[in-house]
Design an enzyme around this catalytic site. Structure first.
Site, PDB file in Angstrom:
ATOM      1  N   PRO A 129       0.777  -1.246   0.000  1.00 27.63           N
ATOM      2  CA  PRO A 129       0.000   0.000   0.000  1.00 27.63           C
ATOM      3  C   PRO A 129       0.809   1.298   0.000  1.00 27.63           C
ATOM      4  O   PRO A 129       0.821   2.052   0.971  1.00 27.63           O
ATOM      5  CB  PRO A 129      -0.852  -0.132   1.257  1.00 27.63           C
ATOM      6  CG  PRO A 129      -0.007  -0.950   2.179  1.00 27.63           C
ATOM      7  CD  PRO A 129       0.708  -1.931   1.293  1.00 27.63           C
ATOM      8  N   CYS A 130       1.426   1.600  -1.137  1.00 29.33           N
ATOM      9  CA  CYS A 130       2.161   2.856  -1.255  1.00 29.33           C
ATOM     10  C   CYS A 130       1.222   4.058  -1.171  1.00 29.33           C
ATOM     11  O   CYS A 130       1.659   5.161  -0.861  1.00 29.33           O
ATOM     12  CB  CYS A 130       2.972   2.879  -2.550  1.00 29.33           C
ATOM     13  SG  CYS A 130       2.055   2.496  -4.044  1.00 29.33           S
ATOM     14  N   HIS A 131      -0.068   3.834  -1.400  1.00 31.97           N
ATOM     15  CA  HIS A 131      -1.036   4.927  -1.277  1.00 31.97           C
ATOM     16  C   HIS A 131      -1.173   5.397   0.176  1.00 31.97           C
ATOM     17  O   HIS A 131      -1.668   6.488   0.422  1.00 31.97           O
ATOM     18  CB  HIS A 131      -2.403   4.518  -1.839  1.00 31.97           C
ATOM     19  CG  HIS A 131      -3.044   3.368  -1.142  1.00 31.97           C
ATOM     20  ND1 HIS A 131      -2.711   2.049  -1.424  1.00 31.97           N
ATOM     21  CD2 HIS A 131      -3.991   3.323  -0.173  1.00 31.97           C
ATOM     22  CE1 HIS A 131      -3.430   1.252  -0.657  1.00 31.97           C
ATOM     23  NE2 HIS A 131      -4.218   1.998   0.109  1.00 31.97           N
TER      24      HIS A 131
END
Length: 161
Positions: A129-131
């Site tokens: 989850p780079c978001h």
């Protein structure tokens, strides 16, 4: 090595799911820069068990029925990038971290810019989850899928911006 891939419709646009023999290698955005993740050659597969499972779990995530993914992952990158991407996997659903937080977590507190660069090259978006990584002031920052998609994903997880 050939990579299997399949396209998937989602609320944030068409995604390309890519798998190797070892695991899921990429979740690519509709308008992704081809240089972002280089996994070639790719063979379209409509009957790949791992791509089936990844598509199902992403569908559950978008439907609000899944908070964590259970998939073998096959990251392709440098050792530093892999450390950053492994740290992304520890960010809980609905929470965010700053680039500096990730840099500290991997034992390189002054490397927040390098963490930002590695975060931007994350090949397995959404699942890694780079978001969930935001600026030090909590602001939304660059994202391969675009800031509108990043905001959508964070709001899906209960964050408001």
């Amino acid at each position: 090595m050939n990579y299997a891939y399949r396209m998937m419709a989602s609320p944030v646009g068409e995604l390309t799911l890519v798998a190797s023999e070892k695991g899921l290698a990429a979740v690519l955005w509709e308008n992704d820069d081809p240089k972002h993740v280089r996994l070639e050659p790719r063979v379209e597969r409509g009957d790949h068990p791992l791509l089936d499972k990844a598509g199902q779990q992403l569908g559950e995530y978008f439907a609000g029925q899944r908070e964590a993914f259970d998939l073998p992952l096959d990251f392709k990158g440098t050792d530093f990038q892999k450390r950053v991407w492994a740290a992304l996997l520890t960010i809980p659903f609905g929470e965010t971290r700053s680039y500096a937080d990730i840099a500290s977590q991997i034992g390189k507190p002054s490397a927040y810019r390098a963490v930002g660069a590695a975060n931007g090259r994350n090949p397995i978006s959404i699942i890694a989850p780079c978001h969930r990584v935001v600026g030090a002031n909590g602001a939304l920052t660059g994202f391969a899928g675009g800031l509108k998609a990043k905001q959508y994903l964070l709001e899906l997880e209960g964050r408001s911006f």
